[in-house]
Design a protein around this motif. Structure first.
Motif, PDB file in Angstrom:
ATOM      1  N   TYR A 167     -13.113  15.149 -63.264  1.00 50.46           N
ATOM      2  CA  TYR A 167     -13.819  16.430 -63.340  1.00 50.46           C
ATOM      3  C   TYR A 167     -12.841  17.559 -63.671  1.00 50.46           C
ATOM      4  CZ  TYR A 167     -15.909  20.775 -61.823  1.00 50.46           C
ATOM      5  OH  TYR A 167     -16.327  22.084 -61.770  1.00 50.46           O
ATOM      6  N   ASP A 182     -19.087  23.062 -56.685  1.00 51.60           N
ATOM      7  CA  ASP A 182     -18.435  21.795 -56.957  1.00 51.60           C
ATOM      8  C   ASP A 182     -18.391  20.982 -55.678  1.00 51.60           C
ATOM      9  OD1 ASP A 182     -17.899  22.992 -59.395  1.00 51.60           O
ATOM     10  OD2 ASP A 182     -15.775  23.263 -59.000  1.00 51.60           O
ATOM     11  N   GLY A 183     -18.448  19.650 -55.805  1.00 51.65           N
ATOM     12  CA  GLY A 183     -18.313  18.849 -54.614  1.00 51.65           C
ATOM     13  C   GLY A 183     -18.432  17.355 -54.830  1.00 51.65           C
ATOM     14  N   GLU A 184     -18.100  16.626 -53.785  1.00 47.69           N
ATOM     15  CA  GLU A 184     -18.192  15.172 -53.789  1.00 47.69           C
ATOM     16  C   GLU A 184     -19.653  14.758 -53.715  1.00 47.69           C
ATOM     17  OE1 GLU A 184     -16.920  11.356 -51.038  1.00 47.69           O
ATOM     18  OE2 GLU A 184     -16.144  13.343 -50.560  1.00 47.69           O
ATOM     19  N   THR A 206     -22.049  12.259 -52.338  1.00 52.62           N
ATOM     20  CA  THR A 206     -21.933  11.310 -51.232  1.00 52.62           C
ATOM     21  C   THR A 206     -22.980  10.208 -51.274  1.00 52.62           C
ATOM     22  OG1 THR A 206     -23.296  12.745 -49.851  1.00 52.62           O
ATOM     23  CG2 THR A 206     -20.890  13.041 -49.728  1.00 52.62           C
ATOM     24  N   TYR A 230     -17.994  12.788 -58.248  1.00 50.00           N
ATOM     25  CA  TYR A 230     -17.756  14.211 -58.041  1.00 50.00           C
ATOM     26  C   TYR A 230     -18.562  14.965 -59.093  1.00 50.00           C
ATOM     27  CZ  TYR A 230     -15.126  18.344 -56.626  1.00 50.00           C
ATOM     28  OH  TYR A 230     -14.758  19.565 -56.122  1.00 50.00           O
ATOM     29  N   ASP A 290     -14.848  10.976 -60.565  1.00 48.82           N
ATOM     30  CA  ASP A 290     -14.081  11.449 -59.414  1.00 48.82           C
ATOM     31  C   ASP A 290     -13.589  12.874 -59.684  1.00 48.82           C
ATOM     32  OD1 ASP A 290     -11.754  11.200 -61.107  1.00 48.82           O
ATOM     33  OD2 ASP A 290     -11.631   9.092 -60.517  1.00 48.82           O
ATOM     34  N   ARG A 291     -12.962  13.457 -58.675  1.00 49.03           N
ATOM     35  CA  ARG A 291     -12.477  14.826 -58.786  1.00 49.03           C
ATOM     36  C   ARG A 291     -11.437  14.984 -59.899  1.00 49.03           C
ATOM     37  NH1 ARG A 291     -11.479  19.032 -54.337  1.00 49.03           N
ATOM     38  NH2 ARG A 291     -12.470  17.451 -53.078  1.00 49.03           N
TER      39      ARG A 291
END
Length: 98
Positions: free
Chosen positions: A63, A91-93, A95, A2, A59-60
């Motif tokens: 973060y 913000d984001g995953e 991939t 993330y 990971d989120r």
């Protein structure tokens, strides 16, 4: 994984201070921040008056824990002193990686 991307406009003459703060984060904060993978600063070819910060976490949750840490807030406030305005955050995953 993330992460976040921040588009920033440094005040004139403050670019090196932002680079130095990122290096300081990597040296001093990253070893203390669970899940921190890396942080990078990019200066776009087509927008030399901007800088892009990329921060990557495991990971989120890690973060968010960093984002909510008062020590991280102090670091951000130092960074903000060198900017024309607040950064534009995305913000984001993550991939895929190379």
């Amino acid at each position: 994984m993330y992460g976040t991307v921040a588009r920033m406009r440094p005040k004139p003459g403050h670019e090196q201070a932002l680079i130095d703060l990122n290096l300081e984060w990597r040296r001093d904060r990253k070893p203390k921040v669970k899940g921190a993978v890396g942080a990078y600063v990019l200066r776009p070819d087509n927008k030399p008056d901007e800088m892009i910060l990329m921060a990557i976490f495991a990971d989120r949750q890690t973060y968010r824990a960093n984002a909510e840490d008062p020590e991280q807030d102090r670091w951000f406030r130092q960074m903000r002193e060198h900017l024309v305005a607040d950064p534009a955050w995305e913000d984001g995953e993550i991939t895929s990686t190379g």
